[in-house]
Design a protein around this motif. Structure first.
Motif, PDB file in Angstrom:
ATOM      1  N   UNK A  98       0.840  -1.195   0.000  1.00 60.61           N
ATOM      2  CA  UNK A  98       0.000   0.000   0.000  1.00 60.61           C
ATOM      3  C   UNK A  98       0.875   1.245   0.000  1.00 60.61           C
ATOM      4  N   UNK A  99       0.469   2.278  -0.716  1.00 61.24           N
ATOM      5  CA  UNK A  99       1.272   3.502  -0.754  1.00 61.24           C
ATOM      6  C   UNK A  99       1.197   4.234   0.577  1.00 61.24           C
ATOM      7  N   UNK A 100       2.230   5.020   0.897  1.00 58.20           N
ATOM      8  CA  UNK A 100       2.216   5.741   2.174  1.00 58.20           C
ATOM      9  C   UNK A 100       1.244   6.909   2.187  1.00 58.20           C
ATOM     10  N   UNK A 101       0.783   7.335   1.016  1.00 55.02           N
ATOM     11  CA  UNK A 101      -0.142   8.455   0.932  1.00 55.02           C
ATOM     12  C   UNK A 101      -1.097   8.186  -0.227  1.00 55.02           C
ATOM     13  N   UNK A 102      -2.306   8.677  -0.098  1.00 59.04           N
ATOM     14  CA  UNK A 102      -3.303   8.478  -1.142  1.00 59.04           C
ATOM     15  C   UNK A 102      -3.963   9.822  -1.431  1.00 59.04           C
ATOM     16  N   UNK A 103      -4.136  10.124  -2.704  1.00 54.67           N
ATOM     17  CA  UNK A 103      -4.822  11.351  -3.086  1.00 54.67           C
ATOM     18  C   UNK A 103      -6.073  10.965  -3.863  1.00 54.67           C
ATOM     19  N   UNK A 104      -7.180  11.555  -3.474  1.00 53.61           N
ATOM     20  CA  UNK A 104      -8.421  11.263  -4.162  1.00 53.61           C
ATOM     21  C   UNK A 104      -9.263  12.529  -4.197  1.00 53.61           C
ATOM     22  N   UNK A 105      -9.940  12.743  -5.317  1.00 51.67           N
ATOM     23  CA  UNK A 105     -10.821  13.892  -5.453  1.00 51.67           C
ATOM     24  C   UNK A 105     -12.247  13.437  -5.163  1.00 51.67           C
ATOM     25  N   UNK A 106     -12.892  14.114  -4.223  1.00 47.43           N
ATOM     26  CA  UNK A 106     -14.237  13.753  -3.802  1.00 47.43           C
ATOM     27  C   UNK A 106     -15.204  14.887  -4.105  1.00 47.43           C
ATOM     28  N   UNK A 107     -16.484  14.539  -4.135  1.00 49.22           N
ATOM     29  CA  UNK A 107     -17.501  15.577  -4.259  1.00 49.22           C
ATOM     30  C   UNK A 107     -17.538  16.366  -2.954  1.00 49.22           C
ATOM     31  N   UNK A 108     -18.154  17.525  -2.974  1.00 43.20           N
ATOM     32  CA  UNK A 108     -18.174  18.366  -1.773  1.00 43.20           C
ATOM     33  C   UNK A 108     -18.914  17.681  -0.632  1.00 43.20           C
ATOM     34  N   UNK A 109     -19.982  16.936  -0.934  1.00 44.96           N
ATOM     35  CA  UNK A 109     -20.713  16.255   0.143  1.00 44.96           C
ATOM     36  C   UNK A 109     -19.882  15.119   0.732  1.00 44.96           C
ATOM     37  N   UNK A 110     -19.206  14.334  -0.124  1.00 45.61           N
ATOM     38  CA  UNK A 110     -18.341  13.268   0.396  1.00 45.61           C
ATOM     39  C   UNK A 110     -17.168  13.845   1.174  1.00 45.61           C
ATOM     40  N   UNK A 111     -16.623  14.956   0.688  1.00 45.01           N
ATOM     41  CA  UNK A 111     -15.508  15.596   1.386  1.00 45.01           C
ATOM     42  C   UNK A 111     -15.946  16.092   2.764  1.00 45.01           C
ATOM     43  N   UNK A 112     -17.163  16.627   2.868  1.00 45.29           N
ATOM     44  CA  UNK A 112     -17.675  17.093   4.164  1.00 45.29           C
ATOM     45  C   UNK A 112     -17.817  15.916   5.120  1.00 45.29           C
ATOM     46  N   UNK A 113     -18.283  14.756   4.625  1.00 45.28           N
ATOM     47  CA  UNK A 113     -18.413  13.571   5.486  1.00 45.28           C
ATOM     48  C   UNK A 113     -17.050  13.085   5.951  1.00 45.28           C
ATOM     49  N   UNK A 114     -16.060  13.097   5.068  1.00 43.89           N
ATOM     50  CA  UNK A 114     -14.704  12.672   5.453  1.00 43.89           C
ATOM     51  C   UNK A 114     -14.136  13.636   6.488  1.00 43.89           C
ATOM     52  N   UNK A 115     -14.301  14.943   6.268  1.00 40.80           N
ATOM     53  CA  UNK A 115     -13.820  15.930   7.229  1.00 40.80           C
ATOM     54  C   UNK A 115     -14.496  15.761   8.585  1.00 40.80           C
ATOM     55  N   UNK A 116     -15.804  15.482   8.586  1.00 41.00           N
ATOM     56  CA  UNK A 116     -16.514  15.279   9.847  1.00 41.00           C
ATOM     57  C   UNK A 116     -16.006  14.026  10.550  1.00 41.00           C
ATOM     58  N   UNK A 117     -15.727  12.973   9.783  1.00 44.06           N
ATOM     59  CA  UNK A 117     -15.203  11.740  10.363  1.00 44.06           C
ATOM     60  C   UNK A 117     -13.818  11.951  10.957  1.00 44.06           C
ATOM     61  N   UNK A 118     -12.954  12.658  10.225  1.00 47.51           N
ATOM     62  CA  UNK A 118     -11.609  12.899  10.700  1.00 47.51           C
ATOM     63  C   UNK A 118     -11.596  13.853  11.893  1.00 47.51           C
ATOM     64  N   UNK A 119     -12.571  14.752  11.954  1.00 45.80           N
ATOM     65  CA  UNK A 119     -12.649  15.705  13.046  1.00 45.80           C
ATOM     66  C   UNK A 119     -13.137  15.087  14.356  1.00 45.80           C
ATOM     67  N   UNK A 120     -13.818  13.935  14.251  1.00 44.23           N
ATOM     68  CA  UNK A 120     -14.343  13.323  15.482  1.00 44.23           C
ATOM     69  C   UNK A 120     -13.379  12.368  16.118  1.00 44.23           C
TER      70      UNK A 120
END
Length: 183
Positions: free
Chosen positions: A161-183
């Motif tokens: 597995x790579x040490x870093x992953x870059x992915x482009x998400x929609x704004x709604x998916x990005x908000x869910x990821x940010x909320x998950x990472x923030x908790x």
């Protein structure tokens, strides 16, 4: 040049099946939409085959109407490009270039945008070297991207597995990821 083409074709006859075999063994979901390797051309060719079998009834509603509109719009844009002269034509986009991401995929458009930005900056810094080496550098980057497919598939087969992953998400998916990472 002919000898190089013969050698390249012979290498492709060996390398391409090997790369396919590695990908096929590394990913059980290869070719499925929404996976790491969705095989977008397979979907395009399947859709063309279905269109050939079922006719225009296989198309979504208003698809044929949109095709006609975009066809005539591209003719109009090309006509405008050719009539305004070279000074202004460079500011009008090519319809064919705008269609490439729809056919190939958005990753090519992102690569082309980054490459164009690098070329633009390089031209501002040193126009002579850009004119001399730009095509060679672009060809090398394109070939390098293709050549990297084999080592990438071998690493994927080995479950590295790579040490870093870059992915482009929609704004709604990005908000869910940010909320998950923030908790």
């Amino acid at each position: 040049m002919v000898v190089s083409q013969v050698i390249g074709t012979a290498m492709g006859c060996v390398i391409s099946p090997c790369v396919f075999w590695v990908f096929y063994n590394a990913f059980t979901d290869m070719g499925q939409p929404g996976t790491a390797y969705p095989a977008p051309y397979a979907l395009v060719y399947r859709s063309m085959a279905m269109l050939g079998i079922e006719g225009f009834s296989a198309l979504p509603s208003h698809c044929l109407q949109l095709c006609y509109e975009f066809f005539f719009a591209s003719i109009l844009i090309n006509g405008i490009r050719h009539s305004v002269g070279k000074k202004w034509a460079k500011y009008i986009p090519l319809p064919m270039a705008m269609a490439i991401p729809f056919y190939i995929g958005s990753y090519i458009a992102i690569d082309m945008c980054v490459g164009s930005l690098i070329l633009f900056v390089w031209q501002k810094l040193n126009r002579a070297k850009t004119d001399a080496f730009g095509p060679a550098v672009a060809s090398g980057l394109i070939c390098g991207d293709g050549i990297w497919t084999l080592p990438s598939s071998i690493l994927a087969l080995a479950k590295v597995t790579p040490p870093i992953c870059m992915k482009f998400l929609s704004s709604s998916d990005n908000a869910r990821v940010d909320a998950f990472l923030g908790s």
